[in-house]
Design a protein around this motif. Structure first.
Motif: not given
Length: 157
Positions: A47-51, A76-77, A82-83
């Motif tokens: 839960d942070y930017e660009k994991p 969902i993933f 944005g995978a």
């Protein structure tokens, strides 16, 4: 146990930040077997930017719903992170006949990840192409009990 970890991560910001710092790179193998609680745990840890998180799995195997796994986890993933999808198309375990049959069966899955995301999922068989596959016999059987199934398999072996 997983629910306890989820509760701790959700309620204790200091603990969550410590864990996200500790687990900066996460690889989820056999993602098709991930249940909603396990996925929620991963989302809290990332839960942070660009994991930096990667999931490896076969959505066609998710139809078995192993221990509460859900095929929608792939969708969902993909949306949550944005995978980018990287297809692995060479199969090292099954013959071409097995792959063709499984492709035919999997084509009937309405919410199949590859179908909803518009890409063709076609595997090639290393065994068949290398001449190591041998003859493949595909058959369907129904059994009145697990014991009857085990007995049949033991006799086939």
């Amino acid at each position: 146990m997983i629910e306890e970890a989820i509760n701790s991560l959700a309620k204790d910001d200091s603990f969550r930040l410590t864990m996200t710092e500790r687990f900066q790179y996460i690889l989820l193998d056999e993602f098709q077997d991930t249940n909603p609680s396990q996925f929620e745990l991963v989302k809290l840890l990332t839960d942070y930017e660009k994991p930096v998180v990667m999931a490896v799995g076969d959505d066609d195997q998710a139809i078995f719903e192993f221990q509460g796994a859900n095929v929608s986890n792939f969708q969902i993933f993909h949306a949550h992170y944005g995978a980018r999808v990287v297809q692995l198309t060479e199969n090292y375990r099954s013959t071409a006949e097995i792959l063709a049959l499984s492709h035919q069966v999997a084509g009937q899955i309405s919410d199949r990840f590859s179908t909803t995301n518009h890409f063709e999922k076609k595997l090639s068989s290393f065994l068949s192409e290398s001449g190591r596959g041998g003859q493949t016999e595909v058959s369907r059987h129904e059994f009145i009990s697990s014991d009857a199934e085990y007995f049949w398999v033991a006799n086939k072996i």
